[in-house]
Design a protein around this motif. Sequence first.
Motif, PDB file in Angstrom:
ATOM      1  N   ILE A   1       0.841  -1.190   0.000  1.00  0.00           N
ATOM      2  CA  ILE A   1       0.000   0.000   0.000  1.00  0.00           C
ATOM      3  C   ILE A   1       0.884   1.250   0.000  1.00  0.00           C
ATOM      4  O   ILE A   1       1.880   1.318   0.720  1.00  0.00           O
ATOM      5  N   VAL A   2       0.527   2.212  -0.828  1.00  0.00           N
ATOM      6  CA  VAL A   2       1.130   3.549  -0.782  1.00  0.00           C
ATOM      7  C   VAL A   2       0.027   4.550  -0.457  1.00  0.00           C
ATOM      8  O   VAL A   2      -1.056   4.515  -1.058  1.00  0.00           O
ATOM      9  N   PHE A   3       0.293   5.407   0.504  1.00  0.00           N
ATOM     10  CA  PHE A   3      -0.642   6.464   0.869  1.00  0.00           C
ATOM     11  C   PHE A   3      -0.166   7.777   0.264  1.00  0.00           C
ATOM     12  O   PHE A   3       1.027   8.114   0.323  1.00  0.00           O
ATOM     13  N   VAL A   4      -1.074   8.525  -0.323  1.00  0.00           N
ATOM     14  CA  VAL A   4      -0.795   9.875  -0.803  1.00  0.00           C
ATOM     15  C   VAL A   4      -1.866  10.784  -0.231  1.00  0.00           C
ATOM     16  O   VAL A   4      -3.067  10.518  -0.407  1.00  0.00           O
ATOM     17  N   ASP A   5      -1.468  11.825   0.479  1.00  0.00           N
ATOM     18  CA  ASP A   5      -2.457  12.757   1.021  1.00  0.00           C
ATOM     19  C   ASP A   5      -2.033  14.193   0.781  1.00  0.00           C
ATOM     20  O   ASP A   5      -0.887  14.470   0.422  1.00  0.00           O
ATOM     21  N   LEU A   6      -2.980  15.067   0.948  1.00  0.00           N
ATOM     22  CA  LEU A   6      -2.776  16.505   0.773  1.00  0.00           C
ATOM     23  C   LEU A   6      -2.943  17.164   2.124  1.00  0.00           C
ATOM     24  O   LEU A   6      -3.971  16.969   2.790  1.00  0.00           O
ATOM     25  N   VAL A   7      -1.944  17.942   2.549  1.00  0.00           N
ATOM     26  CA  VAL A   7      -2.015  18.630   3.840  1.00  0.00           C
ATOM     27  C   VAL A   7      -1.787  20.116   3.622  1.00  0.00           C
ATOM     28  O   VAL A   7      -1.144  20.542   2.658  1.00  0.00           O
ATOM     29  N   ASN A   8      -2.324  20.911   4.552  1.00  0.00           N
ATOM     30  CA  ASN A   8      -2.169  22.364   4.461  1.00  0.00           C
ATOM     31  C   ASN A   8      -1.046  22.839   5.379  1.00  0.00           C
ATOM     32  O   ASN A   8      -0.304  22.036   5.952  1.00  0.00           O
ATOM     33  N   ASP A   9      -0.944  24.148   5.548  1.00  0.00           N
ATOM     34  CA  ASP A   9       0.150  24.723   6.323  1.00  0.00           C
ATOM     35  C   ASP A   9       0.051  24.371   7.801  1.00  0.00           C
ATOM     36  O   ASP A   9       1.035  24.428   8.532  1.00  0.00           O
ATOM     37  N   ASN A  10      -1.156  23.988   8.265  1.00  0.00           N
ATOM     38  CA  ASN A  10      -1.343  23.556   9.651  1.00  0.00           C
ATOM     39  C   ASN A  10      -1.199  22.049   9.802  1.00  0.00           C
ATOM     40  O   ASN A  10      -1.478  21.509  10.873  1.00  0.00           O
ATOM     41  N   ASP A  11      -0.789  21.378   8.728  1.00  0.00           N
ATOM     42  CA  ASP A  11      -0.590  19.931   8.715  1.00  0.00           C
ATOM     43  C   ASP A  11      -1.899  19.149   8.842  1.00  0.00           C
ATOM     44  O   ASP A  11      -1.895  17.976   9.224  1.00  0.00           O
ATOM     45  N   SER A  12      -3.021  19.790   8.531  1.00  0.00           N
ATOM     46  CA  SER A  12      -4.316  19.094   8.522  1.00  0.00           C
ATOM     47  C   SER A  12      -4.487  18.352   7.200  1.00  0.00           C
ATOM     48  O   SER A  12      -4.164  18.902   6.134  1.00  0.00           O
TER      49      SER A  12
END
Length: 569
Positions: free
Chosen positions: A83-94
Amino acid sequence: MTNLKKNICGVFLLINLFAAGQQSQFSDLDNLAGKLVKSLRSEIQENIFIHTDKSIYRVGENIWFNAYLINKISHKISHESKIVFVDLVNDNDSVISQLVLDVRSLRLDGNIPLPVSLHDGNYWLRGYTNAMLRADSSNICVYPIYIVNQQNSSQDQLPVKTVVNNADDPNNNAPKFEVYPEGGSLIAGANSLVAFRVTDRDNNLLDVSGYLKDNRDSTTLRFKTSLPGLGKFVLFPWKTRKYTAYIKTKDGREYSYPLPTVDNNAASISIVSENENSLKARVSLGDSLYDRKTVTYILGISRDSLCFAGVGERMYETDIPKKNFPQGQATLLLFDEHERLLSERSIYIDNPSTIVDVKDDKENYLARDGAMLNVSLTDAAGHPALSLFSVSVTDDSTVKYFYDDDIETIMKKPYSTEEKDLIMLVQKNKYRKWNLSDSTLNDKYVDIDQNFFNTRGTVRNQNNQVLGNAVVTLFSTQARVFRVDTTDKNGHFDFRLSGFADSVQLMLQVSDLKGKSLDAKITLDSTRLPRFSTPFYLKKYLPAPASLEIAQKRNQQQDFLLPGRGKEL
């Protein structure tokens, strides 16, 4: 005549002993090389690279990307993690969005829709596996992008780092001065090449000048940076002296840093000269090793391949042909006769070994025409090369920005041979703690990944009692799925499925062994997605020229309709 025969016999005996000694050394060299290659090819640490279609997006668009999971050493495709996870986070690491990609089917491409409610600012794509998080989270891939929202923009969120100064703390802004003696150690009685790297507290490269003093308060040499933040000097160290570097920044402040002490038990491999065809390497030994007639072995490796092997005694020089190395970063390793790693030296082989050719089907296109691209990858001899690659196409109003996080990207700049070697000198040692039998990925990580391919749960009746020997059917009206399993005595069922596209709906039905439907409760086993904080030093920003394009995109009218529902529409 008798004396002549004795002398001749003595000569032959010496020759035989010398030949036997050489044969033994070559046998040990061959054994060491075999162990190293076997260990390199069994090493299963992983790296992830992400390639997006562009660097700056508007809300409402899709981030299209490809991810590549490769072996950290060989750079070949890795199949260890599932499994590879890809996520998008903002400047607050959310976490804004998170994708689960199936390595088994090599489906590591995808897209992330950008909601119109996102704030204007910096964002990051993170790529990682369970194994990477448990081994060292600093090895994850963190890829910077910028999202423009014309309705919610902030001029303060341009991709520029902010340096916080504390005037009350004189040491708060002291530069970081890292010293890299060639081969790893200072050897007394021999010219030692010493490279250095200077950065501020935010890891920005600094240009400085400086000088070196010994413990007798004598200035031995002066130096300065020759590339942004990088420089070098040659020192002839005395084993009884200690040395301190003094650097001066552009604002006139001066800082001092002690150099490593001379190590009499150290050995070092260095590059004496270089031409188009070969490198001349020198082995230097500290006094304690030199007195023992120490035998050392040199192994030159590129990724997981052995490209050079040599053996010598005491201090010696040897020529290393470049033709045996592929293009890119390579490493020279120096071992003793007990297979202990004494020294390593990074080098860069600049022999083009891969040629990428891209041709379009015509010279001019009308607006929204389709374009046919032919892409070929060959080696230097023109033979097709086995490759894994992706292509993104943008117009001149959408630039793809790169940041210097990968050594191969850095080396594509027009540096001289000397400048490239300086960059190699300040590379972190990869193998100093190398274990010839080490392997860092455990089977337990693979077991964790399997949970994402299984649909598991427990069946209970209305009195909350587990139902054994109940027939559970899993099916879908959207995909060709029909599975049947029988619960065990604890009411457990388990379906192993291949990967499906996002939002495929699956249904479960429970019946007895005769096919009669049961009014049962189904509790699914939960699968937890990873949650962690991004190491702050991995959150890099797009380069300064991106600011101009961001400002332009804020003022441009979009040429498509933003999709949406309800309030978004």
